[in-house]
Motif scaffolding. Structure first.
Motif, PDB file in Angstrom:
ATOM      1  N   TYR A  10       0.859  -1.217  -0.017  1.00 37.71           N
ATOM      2  CA  TYR A  10       0.033  -0.005   0.074  1.00 37.71           C
ATOM      3  C   TYR A  10       0.805   1.204   0.247  1.00 37.71           C
ATOM      4  N   ARG A  11       2.073   1.318   0.800  1.00 33.58           N
ATOM      5  CA  ARG A  11       2.749   2.524   0.845  1.00 33.58           C
ATOM      6  C   ARG A  11       3.449   2.711  -0.749  1.00 33.58           C
ATOM      7  N   ASP A  12       3.904   1.640  -1.396  1.00 32.21           N
ATOM      8  CA  ASP A  12       4.496   1.590  -2.539  1.00 32.21           C
ATOM      9  C   ASP A  12       3.427   2.235  -3.495  1.00 32.21           C
ATOM     10  N   ALA A  13       2.067   1.751  -3.426  1.00 30.93           N
ATOM     11  CA  ALA A  13       1.051   2.417  -4.347  1.00 30.93           C
ATOM     12  C   ALA A  13       0.655   3.720  -4.141  1.00 30.93           C
ATOM     13  N   VAL A  14       0.896   4.278  -2.796  1.00 32.04           N
ATOM     14  CA  VAL A  14       0.667   5.654  -2.720  1.00 32.04           C
ATOM     15  C   VAL A  14       1.836   6.391  -3.270  1.00 32.04           C
ATOM     16  N   ARG A  15       2.968   5.956  -3.078  1.00 32.30           N
ATOM     17  CA  ARG A  15       4.222   6.890  -3.477  1.00 32.30           C
ATOM     18  C   ARG A  15       4.094   7.016  -5.046  1.00 32.30           C
ATOM     19  N   GLU A  16       3.641   5.856  -5.657  1.00 28.47           N
ATOM     20  CA  GLU A  16       3.732   5.801  -7.005  1.00 28.47           C
ATOM     21  C   GLU A  16       2.441   6.636  -7.509  1.00 28.47           C
ATOM     22  N   GLY A  17       1.061   6.568  -7.159  1.00 33.01           N
ATOM     23  CA  GLY A  17      -0.068   7.199  -7.699  1.00 33.01           C
ATOM     24  C   GLY A  17      -0.654   7.916  -6.800  1.00 33.01           C
ATOM     25  N   GLY A  18      -0.372   8.290  -5.602  1.00 33.05           N
ATOM     26  CA  GLY A  18      -1.151   8.910  -4.668  1.00 33.05           C
ATOM     27  C   GLY A  18      -2.196   8.047  -3.945  1.00 33.05           C
ATOM     28  N   LEU A  19      -3.110   8.632  -3.006  1.00 34.91           N
ATOM     29  CA  LEU A  19      -4.161   7.878  -2.490  1.00 34.91           C
ATOM     30  C   LEU A  19      -5.209   7.291  -3.085  1.00 34.91           C
ATOM     31  N   ARG A  20      -5.466   7.895  -4.253  1.00 34.92           N
ATOM     32  CA  ARG A  20      -6.681   7.475  -5.013  1.00 34.92           C
ATOM     33  C   ARG A  20      -6.253   5.943  -5.517  1.00 34.92           C
ATOM     34  N   SER A  21      -7.518   5.160  -5.519  1.00 36.76           N
ATOM     35  CA  SER A  21      -7.011   3.594  -6.019  1.00 36.76           C
ATOM     36  C   SER A  21      -6.077   3.130  -5.521  1.00 36.76           C
ATOM     37  N   ALA A  22      -5.124   3.500  -4.304  1.00 40.22           N
ATOM     38  CA  ALA A  22      -4.061   3.044  -3.754  1.00 40.22           C
ATOM     39  C   ALA A  22      -4.261   1.555  -3.062  1.00 40.22           C
ATOM     40  N   PRO A  23      -5.558   1.195  -2.483  1.00 42.80           N
ATOM     41  CA  PRO A  23      -5.766  -0.043  -2.036  1.00 42.80           C
ATOM     42  C   PRO A  23      -6.297  -1.075  -3.195  1.00 42.80           C
ATOM     43  N   GLU A  24      -6.634  -0.537  -4.087  1.00 47.45           N
ATOM     44  CA  GLU A  24      -6.896  -1.509  -5.341  1.00 47.45           C
ATOM     45  C   GLU A  24      -5.581  -1.912  -5.871  1.00 47.45           C
ATOM     46  N   ARG A  25      -4.644  -0.882  -6.064  1.00 45.46           N
ATOM     47  CA  ARG A  25      -3.423  -1.178  -6.959  1.00 45.46           C
ATOM     48  C   ARG A  25      -2.329  -2.000  -5.771  1.00 45.46           C
TER      49      ARG A  25
END
Length: 932
Positions: free
Chosen positions: A304-319
């Motif tokens: 989840y942290r990697d997903a937030v750093r890559e694309g922000g909070l939006r859709s981070a749980p899905e990624r």
């Protein structure tokens, strides 16, 4: 995305569903805890002969479900016939009457259940009165001597109360004999009926000592609950601490803790929902699932942290779920396979632990991929809590892939291993081979008293009882006599004598006169008068006939003693011999069962040969009048068993009014003319070890000769050749009780360990081949995961540490858990190998990425499972210690052996095709350019 992402639209629904399900899951988990029940006899499946025989025994005799009670001051007075005899402790009779009122005891029929917990009560004084009164009329001192080591202590004064339980009492052991201690997750019930009786009779609880199979079962129940109470708290605190150290966020820590707790409760709930019950081994399952869930949740948080750093909070749980789903599914699958392989065991507690732990792992997967992302969607962490992970490579002015301090350390370690891969790999193999060879020396142990901590109350009670009364672990022998229908059938007295002979043989060989492993045995013969001489003269014959008729007339009294029954279906007479085995002598129960058979077999072999002699004489004379016939008993004993056989056979033949002539001369030293003189005897029996040539020589010139076992020693080996149960013509012997169950469990344990480890390996290996995209590559990847198990169990063999139930669970579970790190490492390695095309560079890059997470996961799993070391239930403690050791060995194999294997010739199994390698190199160069 129309309408928002999946978790943006459904997070509230998901969390709401989990919240609504929480009361049901919590209720089911509580019901599971309340169902905690342990019975040693239920450890083996009903299909086993030992289980079937114990059930058969309990249909006819109920006294093996007993509780032995004594206390400081529980002492007999003197001989009541003496005018100045001291009185007994009045609390003895008071307690006996309270547990089973005298009128009810007298009126109750065998097998009847009146709704009470206790069926029969026996005290030293009551049995003494029975022995000294008719029909036995044993002198008082002789009666006391008979009961020493069973109902009376060595000093002749200390005594006890023995109470047997009804089926209702067996089914409700806590209500019957529970101490009323504080229990987890339910109100504290009042003490059981037994402890209420102690209070009513003025017997201080702290002075009471109790023992018996039912007491063992209750003690295991209580230790199981204490294990859950202590381990749940320790695992929870440790999981919270490790999660906070890894995440540095209170909010994320609470989310992870909730995921772990829900997974553990779901695993517990599945037991009750499936209609099963908990036991002491299964009570360790919630802590295992909780620790695995916390470890998995931390991995998902990092995605989840990697997903937030890559694309922000939006859709981070899905990624995050998209990245975590495959490794999480594979890791859960391998762990569950390791757990399910325990189902190969024949031991019920281990099978249940494996199945329900696997159910908990799959439930954990649903929590990690649904509840956890939904919680992150609703309660995202603060921006400052989403700092880069300490081992994440980030672009810096120093270069496109500048390394953090820990990556630089791992780089140096990895480079050293790669440069010296041959030395490292060979060294690992040599060490593993040397230590793993100790597996041949492994032994199993299922000592019931070793299930408890040294400071447990039950051990203190057993030590006191063995010192002041006698041996405690029950073992039962039943002689099954067919109905008397032939000339060789035995009278009531002769059947009694056969039972007494078996008792005497056991006590001579295994009792105080021999190896001192068993106490005084008890049977119907214990309640009989002094048995008459076996002499064959007319006066003895008349006396024996009268005694036999008197005993037959008193059959009901013998049946009431609990040691004689008649099977209503077959008409067989069942004569029970009860013995008690030493609890603290470290007895090898396998050897003990063999020694017991060696003590019993000569008596029953003598019975078989006696029948053959009588049958031969009847055939010769054409009638059943064989009295006065002469029998030559030619002995050549070479062992104690053969001497016992000859002595017993002589007594049996003399009581049949046969004239017995004994000879011990060596037939090899006799001329044929001397041997030919045996023709004048009506029957000749060769008892002992006669060479085949000598036996044939005697038969050739001596006429009709009965060879006791055709040139073989008469003893257990000879009997086993005919049948494992039938030891005499028409007489069967059945060994049952706790000891055979423990012995069978001990034998099954090692085979179950091998089978479960085998199936775990067989099922996980194809999965690894799928992950590695090749048969050879999957086989190479399995080596570091299998070998730690060999090292640890080989080390146990070298150190002389026996394998118990806890050890059995550890091997298969550890294999499944250890594979998790391999999956993560190989996922990075395969990806890097496809990108750069260079095997050694891919090994080093994957090493930098995975070393810290591998070590972190091992610490979380290893330290989390290490809480089992604090259990007072020994198998659980052994399980925790071995799991920690195996996981540490797995880290060494993963971070030392696997890179060395991949850098060597075996690493070629992972080499990509040439065309894809060129394409990958171009992609790698363009990727570096874009990042720079």
């Amino acid at each position: 995305m129309k309408g928002g992402s999946f978790f943006a639209r459904r997070a509230r629904w998901i969390v709401g569903c989990f919240a609504l399900a929480t009361p049901l899951v919590l209720f089911a988990a509580l019901q599971t805890v309340r169902s905690n029940s342990n019975k040693v006899e239920d450890w083996l499946p009903s299909s086993f002969a030992e289980t079937h025989e114990l059930a058969w025994f309990r249909r006819h005799f109920v006294a093996d479900q007993f509780v032995l009670i004594s206390w400081e001051g529980c002492r007999l007075g003197g001989d009541p016939s003496q005018p100045e005899a001291e009185p007994d402790d009045p609390r003895i009779e008071r307690l006996a009457n309270r547990l089973v009122p005298p009128a009810e005891d007298a009126a109750k029929a065998p097998g009847e259940d009146s709704g009470r917990y206790f069926r029969r009560v026996m005290t030293g004084r009551r049995v003494l009165e029975q022995l000294t009164a008719g029909p036995a009329e044993v002198p008082y001192e002789a009666a006391v001597e008979r009961l020493k080591g069973s109902l009376i202590g060595p000093d002749g004064r200390q005594t006890c109360v023995v109470v047997t339980l009804t089926p209702l009492g067996v089914a409700n052991l806590r209500a019957a004999i529970g101490s009323g201690e504080t229990r987890m997750l339910r109100r504290n019930h009042a003490p059981g009926e037994l402890y209420q009786a102690f209070d009513a009779c003025g017997i201080p609880r702290e002075s009471v000592h109790i023992g018996g199979p039912s007491v063992d079962n209750v003690a295991i129940d209580e230790e199981g609950e204490r294990t859950l109470l202590r381990l749940a708290g320790l695992s929870g605190l440790l999981g919270l601490g490790l999660a906070w150290l890894s995440l540095r966020s209170v909010r994320l820590t609470l989310i992870v803790f909730t995921a772990g707790l829900w997974s553990a409760l779901l695993g517990l709930a599945s037991v009750w929902l499936s209609g099963s019950t908990a036991d002491a081994v299964l009570m360790s399952m919630p802590a295992l699932v909780y620790v695995l869930a916390v470890s998995g949740a931390i991995h998902v948080i990092n995605y989840y942290r990697d997903a937030v750093r890559e694309g922000g909070l939006r859709s981070a749980p899905e990624r995050a779920v998209a990245h975590a789903a495959k490794p999480a599914l594979l890791c859960s699958l391998t762990t569950a396979i390791g757990l399910l392989s325990l189902y190969a065991s024949d031991l019920e507690p281990i099978r249940k632990f494996g199945v329900y732990s696997a159910v908990g792992v799959f439930g954990m997967l649903a929590v990690l991929l649904l509840l956890l992302p939904a919680a992150l969607q609703l309660w995202p962490p603060k921006p400052r809590e989403l700092v880069p992970a300490p081992d994440s490579p980030m672009p810096t002015p120093q270069g496109p892939f500048a390394l953090t301090w820990n990556q630089r350390i791992w780089s140096r370690v990895g480079n050293t291993i790669i440069r010296n891969h041959a030395v490292v790999a060979i060294g690992c193999v040599v060490v593993i081979a040397a230590i793993g060879s100790g597996i041949q020396r492994t032994e199993t142990s299922v000592d019931l008293l070793k299930l408890f901590d040294n400071n447990a109350r039950i051990l203190a009670d057993y030590r006191w009882l063995e010192k002041h009364l006698g041996r405690l672990i029950p073992m039962e022998i039943v002689l099954r006599f067919p109905p008397a229908t032939t000339a060789t059938s035995l009278s009531f007295l002769e059947r009694m004598e056969t039972v007494a002979a078996v008792q005497q043989s056991i006590e001579r060989n295994l009792g105080a006169e021999g190896r001192d492993l068993v106490g005084r045995t008890m049977s119907a013969a214990t309640f009989a008068p002094e048995l008459p001489s076996q002499a064959g003269d007319t006066l003895s014959f008349i006396r024996r006939s009268a005694t036999s008729r008197t005993m037959e007339a008193s059959r009901e009294e013998f049946e009431r003693s609990g040691f004689l029954k008649v099977d209503p279906v077959s008409g067989e007479e069942l004569w029970r011999i009860s013995l008690r085995v030493a609890a603290f002598e470290d007895i090898d129960f396998g050897q003990f069962v063999g020694d017991l058979d060696a003590a019993v077999a000569p008596v029953l072999a003598a019975h078989r040969v006696r029948n053959e002699v009588l049958g031969e004489l009847v055939a010769q004379r054409g009638s059943e009048g064989v009295a006065g016939a002469t029998v030559l008993l030619w002995e050549a004993p070479q062992s104690a068993e053969e001497s016992e056989f000859a002595k017993t056979l002589e007594g049996f033949l003399r009581r049949d009014r046969l004239r017995v002539v004994k000879s011990t001369r060596d037939p090899a030293e006799l001329p044929l003319t001397t041997i030919a003189k045996v023709r004048r005897f009506d029957s000749v029996v060769l008892a002992g070890t006669f060479p085949t040539a000598e036996a044939e020589r005697i038969q050739l010139v001596g006429g009709t000769v009965l060879v006791a076992d055709r040139s073989s020693p008469v003893g257990p080996a000879a009997l086993a050749a005919s049948s494992p149960k039938v030891a005499g013509e028409g007489v069967e012997v059945v060994y049952t009780g706790v000891v055979p169950i423990v012995y069978k469990t001990q034998r099954v344990l090692l085979s179950s360990l091998i089978e479960s480890a085998f199936w775990s390996f067989i099922t996980i290996t194809p999965l690894m081949m799928f992950v590695c995209r090749g048969i050879a590559a999957g086989a190479v990847a399995m080596l570091p995961n299998v070998l730690p198990v060999l090292v640890v169990f080989g080390g146990m063999g070298w150190l002389g540490r026996p394998i118990d139930i806890g050890s059995m669970m550890a091997a298969s579970i550890a294999l499944g858990v250890a594979v998790d790190d391999t999956i993560h490492y190989l996922t990075w390695f395969r990806g890097d190998l496809e990108i750069c095309g260079d095997r050694r560079s891919a090994i080093l890059w994957a090493y930098r990425q995975c070393a810290t997470p591998t070590l972190q996961a091992a610490l979380i799993n290893g330290l989390g499972l290490a809480v089992f070391v604090f259990s007072t239930f020994t198998p659980t403690r052994q399980f925790g210690f071995l799991m920690l050791t195996i996981l540490v060995a797995g880290v060494i194999a993963e971070l030392v052996m696997l890179p060395a294997l991949l850098a060597g010739p075996l690493g070629h199994a992972f080499r990509p095709a040439a065309s894809s390698r060129e394409l990958a190199r171009g992609y790698w160069r363009s990727f570096i350019h874009r990042v720079a």
